[in-house]
Each structure stands twice: as structure tokens, then as C-alpha cells.
Design an enzyme around this catalytic site. Structure first.
Site, short mmCIF file in Angstrom:
data_model
loop_
_atom_site.label_atom_id
_atom_site.label_comp_id
_atom_site.label_asym_id
_atom_site.label_seq_id
_atom_site.Cartn_x
_atom_site.Cartn_y
_atom_site.Cartn_z
N GLU A 1 -18.37 -12.58 -13.52
CA GLU A 1 -19.38 -12.45 -12.48
C GLU A 1 -19.24 -13.50 -11.39
O GLU A 1 -19.61 -13.26 -10.25
CB GLU A 1 -20.77 -12.55 -13.11
CG GLU A 1 -21.90 -12.19 -12.17
CD GLU A 1 -23.27 -12.33 -12.82
OE1 GLU A 1 -24.25 -11.89 -12.19
OE2 GLU A 1 -23.35 -12.88 -13.92
N ASP B 1 14.68 -5.65 3.02
CA ASP B 1 14.78 -5.22 4.41
C ASP B 1 14.46 -6.41 5.31
O ASP B 1 13.31 -6.80 5.46
CB ASP B 1 13.80 -4.06 4.66
CG ASP B 1 13.91 -3.50 6.07
OD1 ASP B 1 14.67 -4.06 6.89
OD2 ASP B 1 13.22 -2.51 6.36
N LYS C 1 4.96 1.42 -1.25
CA LYS C 1 5.79 1.33 -2.46
C LYS C 1 6.05 -0.09 -2.90
O LYS C 1 6.05 -0.40 -4.08
CB LYS C 1 7.13 2.04 -2.22
CG LYS C 1 7.03 3.54 -2.06
CD LYS C 1 8.41 4.18 -2.02
CE LYS C 1 9.21 3.75 -0.80
NZ LYS C 1 10.54 4.39 -0.74
N GLY C 2 6.29 -0.98 -1.92
CA GLY C 2 6.80 -2.29 -2.27
C GLY C 2 5.90 -3.45 -1.91
O GLY C 2 4.67 -3.35 -1.92
N GLY D 1 0.81 -1.21 0.00
CA GLY D 1 0.00 0.00 0.00
C GLY D 1 0.84 1.26 0.00
O GLY D 1 0.31 2.37 -0.07
N ASP E 1 -17.23 -28.18 12.00
CA ASP E 1 -16.08 -28.06 12.89
C ASP E 1 -15.77 -29.43 13.48
O ASP E 1 -16.63 -30.03 14.15
CB ASP E 1 -16.39 -27.08 14.04
CG ASP E 1 -16.42 -25.64 13.57
OD1 ASP E 1 -15.49 -25.23 12.87
OD2 ASP E 1 -17.38 -24.93 13.92
N LYS F 1 -19.68 -18.21 -14.82
CA LYS F 1 -21.03 -17.65 -14.86
C LYS F 1 -21.04 -16.52 -15.90
O LYS F 1 -20.29 -15.55 -15.78
CB LYS F 1 -21.45 -17.12 -13.49
CG LYS F 1 -22.91 -16.72 -13.46
CD LYS F 1 -23.35 -16.29 -12.09
CE LYS F 1 -24.85 -16.08 -12.07
NZ LYS F 1 -25.34 -15.22 -13.15
#
Length: 839
Positions: free
Chosen positions: A693, A234, A182-183, A180, A387, A546
Site C-alpha cells: 500500500e 538499432d 516489442k523491445g 510498448g 526552489d 504500510k
């Protein structure tokens, strides 16, 4: 919310006052605080798992972010202010010379509070804290690929792919996040056995290796003078003292961009760019979380021992993992005053016998773990799923099964490893209130006991489950849960206990006499049901893209082709390029398909198709045919050469359709809609990337249900849409003077029309005049709505409620109104009686 300046709301049982809702936070786009709050509410189910149990450092823009030329003032905050609500989860971290109380984004209420005070950016470390606030060892590894002057996203993508190749060779599968800014951030999950110093050292060596192999592209040194035309890898953000912006967080840039998880396929796009908040809101509506493989990794048990005997939290050596520590995440995600779910008593947890550490693996010759009880619960939450919970070391180890238990060994289903649950959960059934974690209805699908063959924590479980008579499991099943590195899968083993041998082959039967020729019947189209991928468990499904157009039933007889819409309107004259008898196979037939108009990139464009609808004069049709040609996509065959095919399974009808399509004349605008043999989640992602779609899912054994809606066909849409009846309009102003400002929409409810809101966006300029002319000819004296608010009715013009249209929208508000509807176009193929009430 957007129309108010202040509002008191209850979020997860906590009262908040939202102020200055109309305040502009992003001046260059006009984005308001209300829209920021709405964004964070939409992404909460995805951001919270990525941030949970991590101390948050915030960047606040109290007076807005400003512009690119004049940025707003930013406040960097670590310590939780005294005025913060007492219910906000927090972690007290002792630094070398001071102590800070950090907030933790463990729930929507906290996220809403942060958005209210303009804490736009949320930064977290690569480690979590245990229930006592002690830092655990890192469970994430991140590389920040930062382009220097003269480099950009394309170079970052190239470096990301190089890093991915190395990491994959080590058994790691990274997830890319466009930052959001540069990288690109590259994340990989860790098992919690390494210290931050060890992870940082590994990251540094990886950065150096990339620089050594690609010196013209990569730099690992932070000096700015070395970064021209290169990408800085980095590695330092793996330090225990560093933080990284959490995925799905907004950025405080001039434009409201987002740290957005992406797919590797997206990174191949030549048009790759950072996403703004509106694009991310559209993405999360699909329910697909591209960061799930990282954020949903199992939280290491608090205080877990590591290989060198030192507790991961930095505490005393040899600390045992207790039931209480295993359930800390479960307890931290729930409010006992708000949910009926069972909570473990602290006395019971404290008195439980210490368990073996989860890093302990069985040694050769050790007996397999004995097993215990299990439960499979049916969870009607935001997305339906099962679950599965297995007793293990005094708790219920848990997996969510979005597609249920596999029915054959040939197909593995996704299993999402979730937090451990207390043993009391084995008998829980009830309703988790709206706003609470896991909101929805929970019922018991099956339960019983299991015997365990193998249990390797975080890697593999093989067990034989024996359910109750009449339970959903259908008796005894031997299952395996397997961690593939980036996700868990559940597999039905080929060798099952008590499996019967195959039945002997039947004696060949004499061929039946040829069937008498059957007459063509009225084949009203079979209708699909809207759903999600969670609705597809337990059956063999086939998938098609679709097509965004108009449904048509095509009937061919000697010398003639007729097209009929789904509501019985004759379309034959409207689309003459589809009715050339020479284009079609000889003989009588009835087929099903979709008429589409292609726009940019050869994609179906429903707005463009509007130019071909409702034309009656031959000259108008010919002019429109020349400027907007249409195509017909065939996807079913109900009758062919004297034989009714509607009672055959879809797979058999499909075979006959393919043979039929092979006889279509080349060069005609008639095409076979392809059946795609891919994972449905991948298909949905591909459809989104292609701007389509959605996807149609059809049961392989489904019959053609003439004129009926069926759950054997499921529409999987990428965005929500709703068919509506237009009941009036409000006059326009400014550039829309003489036309309309907004259309007033409703949905039939018995003999009345329930008001669902107004739509004022999404219209092409040429549509404004056409629409107002259509409405003026239907003007009525009285409102057709039973419940339209006074402010919306003021100055409105009413029309007879017989015109159907379609809009897309964000979601439904409490009073049953459409939030942010956008016009898609008229639906002349449908009548008001065809419109179904929203679920």
C-alpha cells in the site's frame, strides 16, 4: 467527460472542442477517446518534459487502431496542418528539398489537441531546437533493442544489461523504457557537445562491440534474415533525421500499451511485460518519474559554442550565449497573459553583455567567480518543494529541492536542475494559476547574497549563502551542488563559516531513584497524516512499510490479552489466534499494531481480511479462522511493565519494542514491523513493485500523541484512497439483478452528507449479497445527501448514513466527485465522525 459525446474545455487558457468522446479507439479493450484524453492529461507532467522543444512527428488513427487481425488505417504526419490552432508551439525545419512546420508538445493544451485528433503516437528526435527554431546538438543517446523472431523481452533485458555495463564504465547511466511494442529503448543523457553524426558513429561502434562479444545474442545489421533468435541493437535512431517514440506516449497497437520508463530492478522481474495505459496512470499517481534524469537534464543554452567553435545550432562560429537565449526555455514554458511570473523584456535581454560560454571552465590560477544574489522560494505546487536560485551570467540558475536544504552533512538531498530564470524572479511571490506550468503558491523562504568558491557548469557549485535574519536558511550556510552523472545532489559542507566548537561534555549526574510504577491509561491510537515525500524535508525520519489491514491497540494484563480497534470496538473475540496469552511476554503492556490477512505472494490483502470482519458467532469465527488466518504486525509500544513510554522519542520506544518482540513466543502469528534504512524514494518504488500500500514515515524524535492526529507520522500511499459513508444504493441489472448496481457515497460536512459519487466496481461476487443484506437492514425513507444530482438519485434506495467504507480513485473532479472509484471494503474500525475532508 466519459458520459458525453462533445465538450468545450479551456486548457491553459486555450479553448478546445473535444468531439466523439465515446468513440472506441481501441476495439479489443473498448478504450474510448475520452479515456485517451484522460490518460494524456494524467501523464502530461511527465511526457511534456520528455518532449519539450522537440519537433514532433505524429502517427494518427482517425478511425481507431482496429484489431490485431484487422489493423486500422494510420496516417503519418510531420507537417502541421493549416487547421491547427495558431497557439501551438512549432518549429520550422529546413530539409534538403523541402521545409516542414512541426508542432512541439510544450504544454498540456497541445497534448490535448493531439489526443483529440487521435494522434496517438508522438515521435521526437534526440535533439531540441533553440528559440529561433534552429536544431541544437543531441542531448540524448538512444539504443533501440528490437527482438527478432524467436527472441523477446528476456533477451532484450540481457542485452540492455550488457550495454549498461559498457555505458557505466564510460560514466553514463542509462534509463530503460519498455517500448510498448516489442523491445526496450535505452536512453542516456548527453552534454550537447557532439554532432548527430558523431553520436550515431559511437552508437554503431557500441552495437558492433556487443555483437562481437555476444554473436549468439546480438546483431547490429538491419537485415531481417540475420535476426532470428537475436536482438537487433538499432543504433540508427541517433541520426539527426530519425525519431523515436517519446516516453509516456501511447502505442497504436491492438491493446493500448505505452512506451513506459522502468527501473533496472523491474527488468529483473521474471514477469516483466509491456505496460498498458491504466498501469502507467497508476504509476504516475505516485509522482515518481523514472525518466526524470533524462528529461530534466538542463537544456543547453541556445546557440552554445562547442569545442570546435561551431555553434551547436549550426549557425555562425563564435556565437556568444546571451541572456535572451538562456531564458528561451523559461519563456517558452509560460504564457505572460496567464501567469503573474516576471518575464524578461526583450530590450533588456538584447542589451545585456554577452557572457562566457557554459563550456568554459576556470583555468588554474583563475580567481573564483564572485557570487551574487540568491533566493530560495517555497513552492506549493503539485508537490511541495523549495526552489534554489543563484545568480550566474545574468540569469538565476535554478534547482528544485524536493526534500529541502539538508540540515546535516551526513545526508545529501536530491536537487533537480531546472530552466534558468530571469533576475526579476528573485523577488517574485504570488499564485501561479491552475493549469499553468508550476501551478501553485510561491513564497520567499529566504534570500540574500552568496560568495562562490567553485562553479563548473553542469558539474559542481560550491557557495556560501547568507540569508536574511529569521529566514528559513537560518543564517549562513556553505553548500555544494554536485552532479553525480544521473542526478544532482545538494550537500551541507562539514566545514561551516563561524562554526562553533563542540560544547564540553557535561559532568556525569548521579543515577535517579527508581520511578514509581505507573498505571495503565487509555491509549487511543496515534493517527498519521496523509502526505508525500515532499513533506519529509528537514527532519530525521524512520520508515516502515504500510500494512494494509485493521489498526489494533493490544493491552496485556495478567492472564488476558485484549484487542481494541481505533474507534474503541472490542476485537478480542473476532481474532482469537492473536489473544493467546502464552504467545505474549509476561507483565502488563500496551502495544500498537495492524491486523492483516495475507493473500497471493504473502502480501497483505485487505479484501481477504473482509472475510474476518463483523463476525459474532463462535462457529463462524472458527470457520473463518481456518480459511483466512491473520497476522499481527507490531510497530509501537506505549506501556511496558509499569512504565508509560508514550513520552519517549520514537527511536527510544522502538528500542524497547524490539526488546519486547524478542520475548514473543516463536510460532505465534505475531511479528515486528521492520524499520527500513533506505532512501524513501527507493522504498516507495519497492513497495509499488511488491504490490504494497505504501510507506509510513515517522519522525525519530516524535512522542506518541495519544488519540491525536499528527504530522510526525506521514502516510505515503501509492494510490489515492478515501473513506466514505454509504448513503444508498441503485438497483442492479443483468448479472447483478437482486443485488445492487452501485453504492452512493458521501463525506460528512457538518450536519450534512456531501455527495461524492457512486462506486460500482471492485466487488467480489461473494460481497454483493452480504452488502445488500447489510444495507437493506438500514433502509431509510429519505436521502441523507444534501446535494445528490437528480440523475443519481433516480430509483435509489436510501440507508442510514452510519456505515463507513473505503475506496480508491483516480482524482477529484471539479464538483468534488470521485473519478473512477473502486471498492476496497468496509471499515468497521471507523465511524463517520472519523472521516476527514479531502485536501
Amino acid at each position: 467527460m466519459a458520459g458525453k459525446q462533445q465538450e468545450r474545455v479551456i486548457v491553459e487558457g486555450h479553448e478546445l472542442t473535444l468531439t466523439n468522446l465515446g468513440k472506441i479507439i481501441y476495439p479489443e479493450t473498448g478504450t474510448t477517446k475520452a479515456e485517451v484524453l484522460e490518460y494524456y492529461a494524467a501523464v502530461a507532467p511527465f511526457l511534456i518534459p520528455a518532449a519539450a522543444n522537440r519537433p514532433v512527428t505524429r502517427k494518427r488513427w482517425v478511425n481507431g487502431v482496429g484489431t490485431a487481425e484487422h489493423p486500422g488505417q494510420v496516417f503519418f504526419q510531420k507537417n502541421l496542418e493549416d487547421s491547427a490552432p495558431k497557439w501551438i508551439p512549432r518549429a520550422t525545419i529546413h530539409h534538403s528539398d523541402h521545409t516542414n512546420d512541426y508542432p512541439m508538445v510544450n504544454n498540456l493544451a497541445t497534448l490535448t489537441w493531439m489526443a483529440q485528433i487521435a494522434s496517438l503516437e508522438i515521435h521526437v528526435p534526440q535533439w531540441q531546437v533553440d528559440a529561433a527554431g534552429n536544431p541544437l546538438r543531441p542531448d540524448r543517446f538512444v539504443l533501440d533493442l528490437d527482438p527478432g523472431p524467436g527472441a523477446g523481452l528476456p533477451e532484450c533485458v540481457e542485452v540492455a544489461k550488457l550495454a549498461r555495463s559498457i555505458l557505466q564504465d564510460m560514466g553514463m547511466d542509462p534509463v530503460p523504457v519498455t517500448s510498448g511494442s516489442k523491445g526496450i529503448h535505452l536512453y542516456t543523457g548527453l552534454d550537447g557537445t557532439l554532432k548527430s553524426e558523431q553520436v550515431s558513429a559511437f552508437a554503431h561502434e557500441l552495437a558492433r562491440a556487443l555483437e562481437s562479444d555476444h554473436p549468439g545474442l546480438v546483431v547490429s545489421d538491419m537485415k531481417k534474415s540475420l535476426r532470428n533468435g537475436k536482438v537487433l541493437v538499432d543504433w540508427s535512431q541517433n541520426s539527426g533525421n530519425k525519431t523515436t517514440i517519446v516516453p509516456y506516449s501511447l502505442r497504436g497497437k491492438a491493446h493500448p500499451t505505452v512506451a513506459a520508463p522502468r527501473t533496472w530492478r523491474e527488468l529483473d522481474s521474471p514477469t516483466l511485460d509491456h505496460l498498458d495505459y491504466t498501469a502507467v496512470m497508476e504509476r504516475v499517481r505516485t509522482g515518481k518519474d523514472h525518466f526524470a534524469s533524462i528529461s530534466e537534464r538542463h537544456l543547453p543554452p541556445h546557440g552554445e559554442d562547442t569545442d570546435d567553435g561551431e555553434a551547436a545550432s549550426g549557425g555562425s562560429r563564435g556565437r556568444a550565449v546571451t541572456v535572451e537565449s538562456r531564458l528561451a526555455k523559461y519563456v517558452g514554458m509560460r504564457d505572460p497573459d496567464k501567469t503573474p511570473e516576471p518575464f524578461p523584456s526583450s530590450s533588456a535581454a538584447a542589451s545585456a553583455a554577452p557572457t562566457a560560454t557554459s563550456s568554459e571552465q576556470p583555468k588554474p590560477g583563475d580567481p573564483p567567480p564572485p557570487g551574487g544574489i540568491f533566493v530560495i522560494q517555497e513552492h506549493h505546487a503539485r508537490r511541495y518543494h523549495l526552489d534554489l536560485r543563484l545568480e550566474h551570467n545574468g540569469v538565476l540558475a535554478s534547482w528544485a529541492l524536493p526534500r529541502g536544504v539538508p540540515e546535516t552533512p551526513e545526508r545529501n538531498n536530491l536537487a533537480v536542475h531546472t530552466e534558468d530564470h530571469p533576475m526579476e524572479y528573485a523577488t517574485f511571490a504570488g499564485i501561479i494559476p491552475k493549469g499553468e506550468y508550476g501551478a501553485g503558491t510561491m513564497t520567499i523562504w529566504d534570500r540574500g547574497e552568496f560568495t562562490c568558491e567553485k562553479w563548473r557548469d553542469g558539474k559542481e557549485v560550491i557557495a556560501t549563502l547568507t540569508g536574511e535574519p529569521g529566514g528559513g536558511l537560518g543564517g549562513t550556510k556553505r553548500l555544494a551542488l554536485i552532479n553525480t552523472g544521473d542526478r544532482w545532489l545538494i550537500h551541507l559542507m562539514k566545514e561551516q563559516p563561524g562554526a562553533r566548537r563542540s560544547a564540553p561534555a557535561k559532568e556525569p549526574q548521579p543515577a535517579a531513584a527508581p520511578a514509581a510504577r505507573q498505571p495503565i491509561r487509555d491509549y487511543a491510537p496515534m493517527l498519521a497524516t496523509s502526505g508525500t515525500t515532499a513533506d519529509l524535508s528537514g527532519d530525521h525520519w524512520l520508515y516502515e512499510l504500510k500494512w494494509d489491514g485493521i489498526r489494533a491497540v493490544i493491552t496485556g494484563t495478567e492472564g488476558k490479552i485484549r484487542l481494541m480497534s481505533r474507534n474503541g470496538n472490542d476485537l478480542t473475540a473476532t481474532y482469537p489466534e492473536l489473544t493467546d496469552r502464552a504467545c505474549w511476554p509476561e507483565g502488563d503492556f500496551v502495544a500498537d499494531g495492524e491486523i492483516v490477512a495475507l493473500g497471493k505472494g504473502s502480501r497483505p490483502d485487505f479484501g481477504r481480511l473482509q472475510l474476518r470482519m463483523n463476525l459474532a458467532k463462535a462457529a463462524e469465527i472458527e470457520r473463518a479462522r481456518a480459511s483466512v488466518p491473520v497476522q499481527l504486525m507490531l510497530f509501537d509500544l506505549m506501556y511496558d511493565d509499569g512504565t508509560d513510554l508514550s513520552g519517549l522519542p520514537f527511536v527510544e520506544r522502538r528500542e524497547k519494542l524490539e526488546a519486547f518482540a524478542g520475548r514473543l513466543k516463536a510460532g505465534c502469528p505475531l511479528h515486528l514491523s521492520a524499520v527500513l534504512d533506505h532512501d524513501v524514494e527507493d522504498l516507495m518504488s519497492s513497495a509499488a513493485e511488491l504490490g504494497l500500500e505504501g510507506v509510513m514515515a515517522k519522525k525519530a524524535d516524535s512522542r506518541y500523541a495519544v488519540g491525536r492526529r499528527s504530522r510526525a507520522w506521514i502516510k505515503l500511499k501509492l494510490e489515492q484512497s478515501q473513506e466514505v459513508v454509504v448513503g444508498g444504493w441503485r438497483p442492479g441489472a443483468g448479472a447483478r439483478s437482486g443485488t445492487f448496481g452501485a453504492l452512493l457515497l458521501g463525506i460528512p460536512d457538518g450536519d450534512q452528507l456531501h455527495y461524492v459519487g457512486r462506486v460500482g466496481t471492485g466487488f467480489k461476487d461473494w460481497q454483493l449479497r452480504d452488502i445488500i443484506e447489510k444495507l437493506e437492514s438500514r433502509e431509510a425513507s429519505d436521502s441523507p445527501f444534501a446535494d445528490i444530482p437528480r440523475e443519481d438519485a433516480a430509483g435509489a434506495h436510501w440507508v442510514s448514513p452510519d456505515l463507513v467504507a473505503e475506496v480508491t480513485f483516480g482524482n477529484w473532479t471539479g464538483p468534488g466527485r470521485l473519478r473512477h472509484p473502486v471498492w476496497r471494503g468496509w471499515r468497521p474500525d471507523k465511524s463517520p465522525s472519523d472521516i476527514s475532508q479531502p485536501n
